[in-house]
Design an enzyme around this catalytic site. Sequence first.
Site, PDB file in Angstrom:
ATOM      1  CE  LYS A  18      13.250  -5.974  -4.010  1.00 12.54           C
ATOM      2  NZ  LYS A  18      11.896  -5.791  -3.416  1.00 12.54           N
ATOM      3  CG  ASP A  25       8.714  -5.593  -1.585  1.00 12.37           C
ATOM      4  OD1 ASP A  25       9.820  -5.025  -1.543  1.00 12.37           O
ATOM      5  OD2 ASP A  25       7.625  -4.982  -1.551  1.00 12.37           O
ATOM      6  CG  ASP A  44       8.922  -6.666  -5.577  1.00  6.76           C
ATOM      7  OD1 ASP A  44      10.003  -6.782  -4.990  1.00  6.76           O
ATOM      8  OD2 ASP A  44       7.977  -5.971  -5.150  1.00  6.76           O
ATOM      9  CG  ASP A  75       8.980  -0.227   2.348  1.00 10.12           C
ATOM     10  OD1 ASP A  75       8.533  -0.229   3.506  1.00 10.12           O
ATOM     11  OD2 ASP A  75      10.112   0.186   2.063  1.00 10.12           O
ATOM     12  CG  ASP A  84       4.630  -3.613  -3.396  1.00  6.43           C
ATOM     13  OD1 ASP A  84       5.843  -3.867  -3.210  1.00  6.43           O
ATOM     14  OD2 ASP A  84       4.173  -2.456  -3.333  1.00  6.43           O
TER      15      ASP A  84
END
Length: 234
Positions: A157, A8, A184, A10, A180
């Site tokens: 994802k 990931d 995710d 951000d 995070d």
Amino acid sequence: MLKALVTDVDGTITDRRRRINTAAVEAVRTLVDAGIEVVLASGNTVCFMDGLCKMVGTDGTIIGENGGVYRRGFSGTLRIPGDQKTCLAAFEVLNDYFAGKGVELELFGAQYRFADVAFARTIDPEEARAVIRDRHLPVRLLDTGFAIHIQAPGVSKGTALVELAREMGLSPSEMMAVGDSENDIEMLEVAGIGVAVRNAPEQARTAADWVTGGAYGDGFVEAIKKYYPDLFSR
């Protein structure tokens, strides 16, 4: 050794203000130079991801729009498993609902998106989810901490990672994923090793095989050094 890394962006290779952690970039470049494929995975648009890949130094393999799009390398075919038409229809329902409460939803980069819908975090995500449930809308809502996304069901994802692994000639078990946020979770679950950085919410930490001691980009670097020790002991 794990043959690929999916990370990931951000909140994972950045700090809380979305500034790229330079040590994380150096770690990514160490992996790339050692022949480990690095995939950047984000809720962001393809054009944003392309610029980021160029600057960070990866080959352009991406998962974008929370799995709504993915691509192998800069020259690869962009795959679009998401369904933007359905997401836009759901957004209009939410927009009408919150307009009735005096809140206008602000779309993010709609003209650059192929699969999902993203808008500013100016509303309570749980209230929006309740509207989706009550109206039986065939979508799901994701809160990344930076934006709210509407995504088609069955797209994540994680599903993109599985399909991308097939194009790369790998098994998901040969890949490591770092993230995070709630968007995710599926990615952490299907990868051979799933790592959540310390700032991740409880659901993401529970889905991970390991949680870092450090937060944000510092946690990412900690994870890379743990699972690729030979590359950092030289």
